[in-house]
Scaffold this active site. Sequence first.
Site, PDB file in Angstrom:
ATOM      1  N   GLY A 181     -33.922 102.693  -5.117  1.00  0.00           N
ATOM      2  CA  GLY A 181     -34.843 102.986  -4.034  1.00  0.00           C
ATOM      3  C   GLY A 181     -35.068 101.793  -3.131  1.00  0.00           C
ATOM      4  O   GLY A 181     -35.412 101.950  -1.952  1.00  0.00           O
ATOM      5  N   THR A 182     -34.884 100.594  -3.667  1.00  0.00           N
ATOM      6  CA  THR A 182     -35.196  99.423  -2.861  1.00  0.00           C
ATOM      7  C   THR A 182     -33.948  98.655  -2.416  1.00  0.00           C
ATOM      8  O   THR A 182     -34.062  97.656  -1.740  1.00  0.00           O
ATOM      9  CB  THR A 182     -36.088  98.454  -3.651  1.00  0.00           C
ATOM     10  OG1 THR A 182     -35.402  98.108  -4.858  1.00  0.00           O
ATOM     11  CG2 THR A 182     -37.418  99.103  -3.990  1.00  0.00           C
ATOM     12  N   ASP A 185     -43.857  98.072  -9.827  1.00  0.00           N
ATOM     13  CA  ASP A 185     -43.009  99.228 -10.149  1.00  0.00           C
ATOM     14  C   ASP A 185     -42.507  99.141 -11.589  1.00  0.00           C
ATOM     15  O   ASP A 185     -41.312  99.310 -11.860  1.00  0.00           O
ATOM     16  CB  ASP A 185     -41.838  99.300  -9.164  1.00  0.00           C
ATOM     17  CG  ASP A 185     -41.173 100.676  -9.145  1.00  0.00           C
ATOM     18  OD1 ASP A 185     -41.808 101.655  -9.616  1.00  0.00           O
ATOM     19  OD2 ASP A 185     -40.031 100.780  -8.676  1.00  0.00           O
ATOM     20  N   LYS A 237     -28.212  91.581  -4.971  1.00  0.00           N
ATOM     21  CA  LYS A 237     -28.951  92.759  -4.526  1.00  0.00           C
ATOM     22  C   LYS A 237     -29.299  92.628  -3.057  1.00  0.00           C
ATOM     23  O   LYS A 237     -29.831  91.610  -2.621  1.00  0.00           O
ATOM     24  CB  LYS A 237     -30.234  92.920  -5.344  1.00  0.00           C
ATOM     25  CG  LYS A 237     -31.077  94.091  -4.874  1.00  0.00           C
ATOM     26  CD  LYS A 237     -32.188  94.397  -5.844  1.00  0.00           C
ATOM     27  CE  LYS A 237     -32.924  95.652  -5.380  1.00  0.00           C
ATOM     28  NZ  LYS A 237     -33.956  96.065  -6.302  1.00  0.00           N
ATOM     29  N   VAL A 267     -27.093  97.100  -5.718  1.00  0.00           N
ATOM     30  CA  VAL A 267     -26.752  95.925  -6.505  1.00  0.00           C
ATOM     31  C   VAL A 267     -25.246  95.872  -6.725  1.00  0.00           C
ATOM     32  O   VAL A 267     -24.616  96.890  -7.034  1.00  0.00           O
ATOM     33  CB  VAL A 267     -27.478  95.966  -7.870  1.00  0.00           C
ATOM     34  CG1 VAL A 267     -27.154  94.709  -8.685  1.00  0.00           C
ATOM     35  CG2 VAL A 267     -28.979  96.079  -7.672  1.00  0.00           C
TER      36      VAL A 267
END
Lengths: 360, 314
Positions: free
Chosen positions: B54-55, B165, B73, B58
């Site tokens: 989601g962010t 998270d 990442k 990688v």
Amino acid sequence: MSMIPPPPTVSRTPPSRSYAAFDPATVDALDDAALDELPFGVVCLARDGLILRYNLAEGRLARLDPSTVVGRNFFTDVAPCTNTEEFHGRFRAFAEGSTGGASIRFSYVFDFRFGAQNVDVEIVRAVGAPRLYLLINRRQFLPERTGPEAREPAPRQSDLVADEADRGILRNRYAERILSTPVVLFELLANAFANHPTAHWPTIAHDWGLAAGRRLVIELETAGDDETPLAERPMRDVVEFVSDLLRDQGWGVVAFDLGESARGVLRLDVESSALVGRPTRHGRSCHLLAGMLEGVLNHLAQRRLHVEELSCASTTGRACQMIVVGESRRGVASRLAAEGRSFDEVVAALEAGRADDRTT
Amino acid sequence: MRSHRRDTLLGLGATREQPAAPEQPAAPKEIAWVDAERLLVRGYRLLDRLGVGGTGEVWRARHLGLDRLVAIKRMRSDHPESNDRLVREARSIARIRHPAIVQVHDVIVDDRGAPYLVMELLEGDDLARRVAADGPLDQDRAVRLLLGVLSGLEAVHRHGIVHGDIKPENILLSIDDTGVEKAVLLDFGLSHAFEPGAQHTATLAGTPHFMAPEQIVEGAVGPASDQWSACVSIYSLVVGRPPFARESLPALFDAIRTAALPYPRDVEMDARLFAILARGTRKVPDERYPNVHELRMTLAAWLRSRRPNPRFDP
């Protein structure tokens, strides 16, 4: 609106929480939603007294939020009045197995800061698991005990969670949570209802009402002086009782017309409903109240019923009219209501349908 | 004569010989941040993409100078402010040395300001995948694994960062050089700097099942929110499902805000462990443990109490 009637200032006797249809041995099999439907208190404890489950009825009657008490010790933190040989001692002996049998029963007095409660307690073992259930049946509400017989009262919710007011939680003098609601909120809701009706809105409102009605049943069963469960009382007495309580809570005047009950339908006339402020596009706006009444009537009839609003005071100028039918005739009633049929027309159509069914 | 210019294809300062730019360059077009055939990122060669989250995404990469494998990442964010914050916090995380926190080796920022994190490459499964494949974890093992993560989280909080998270998917089960199983906390993509006592608001972000009530209601995150998510993670590992699973998002949020932690009757969970998790997931942050250290100490004491007491028997 608070669903909880103000506590009595004098002693009164709630109706007996007869759970004739409920088998205590199966309580562990009920999920949390089913526990919350029960009209009596249920508390699940580990052997050391840690609270694992705490149902809605117990939360309402003890005025504690279940999410706040799970994980705490029942005997020392939540109900210190039970930390006695008479209660805790019995529990311990039963938990350790030194008391035989599947369950034990005894009477006790709970002490709260808002009054005492005479209760019947049944302790039940969960089958094959190291936990026990307290089934708590309120027998009598009493004023707060202050004499030597009084035990340490249970904490208030505000004692368990400090500084509630700072976090926007208000309570009345009975420790019930309240909400100061600006009139503009109802205006906005009414606008949303009136101007943005969606195909799903009636269903959503009905479901909200149904959930509220199921909870209202708990209050109905615990209010008043009659010990007999509502379902076992004469129908006319019950509807009068329900009507009075709805009126006292500001829902308006709900009149139950039992004249057509022999044909399997009831008529409800609702005057001064809080939900009727202005005409809506689809001409009906009491889905919430219809759902709530459905929840109550399901409980009274002990079977699934359906309440359908037929006409609305906002458009007719007369009382809102609703029809109560069995669940099997829900679809027909809803369709006829959408067509704008009157009560008599719906009853006639339902009768005709029934005759057709018999013919075929 | 040929001139050199920054490699705009990668946008990361990696140099490659390129023809001189035409005097009237074509309008910029959307270019993937990595071209699969030329995988150089300022001293790193990208090998293969490990995953997309989601962010960000990688990649496995090799540091050309040290011949060491790393993970790179790329954060997915289009807001310069967010990018600046991510870089600042990545630098903060890079200062943390803890076996349960993935190590950040480097932060690279491309021409457009997008940050790339160069991290320790860890092999293993995340705990969500492990539970999905093998079923719920034994409660002792789940707590033992999370104790290390909580220790790492303490270090993170000490550096003034909130993870934001915490969930089984962001905890990697790896084997260290001594052959011991360890859990490592990954993905600080939603992390925030915080100051003790201050309210911090953020846009609604995180994984709904693991979000604390204050994240839902106010968008406020703090160390107590991480504590909530860690406790919900332990519950999920032991039970095999998150505690407040519901069919719709509104129902889920309502349950997170109001419902009591449900006691799982279909798996074995010690009542004292349940009580610890119940306190770590109180609706009001102040009612939880004062900090993650207290939670960890309590869980460690619980775990010790589960071991048989060794008897002196010469």
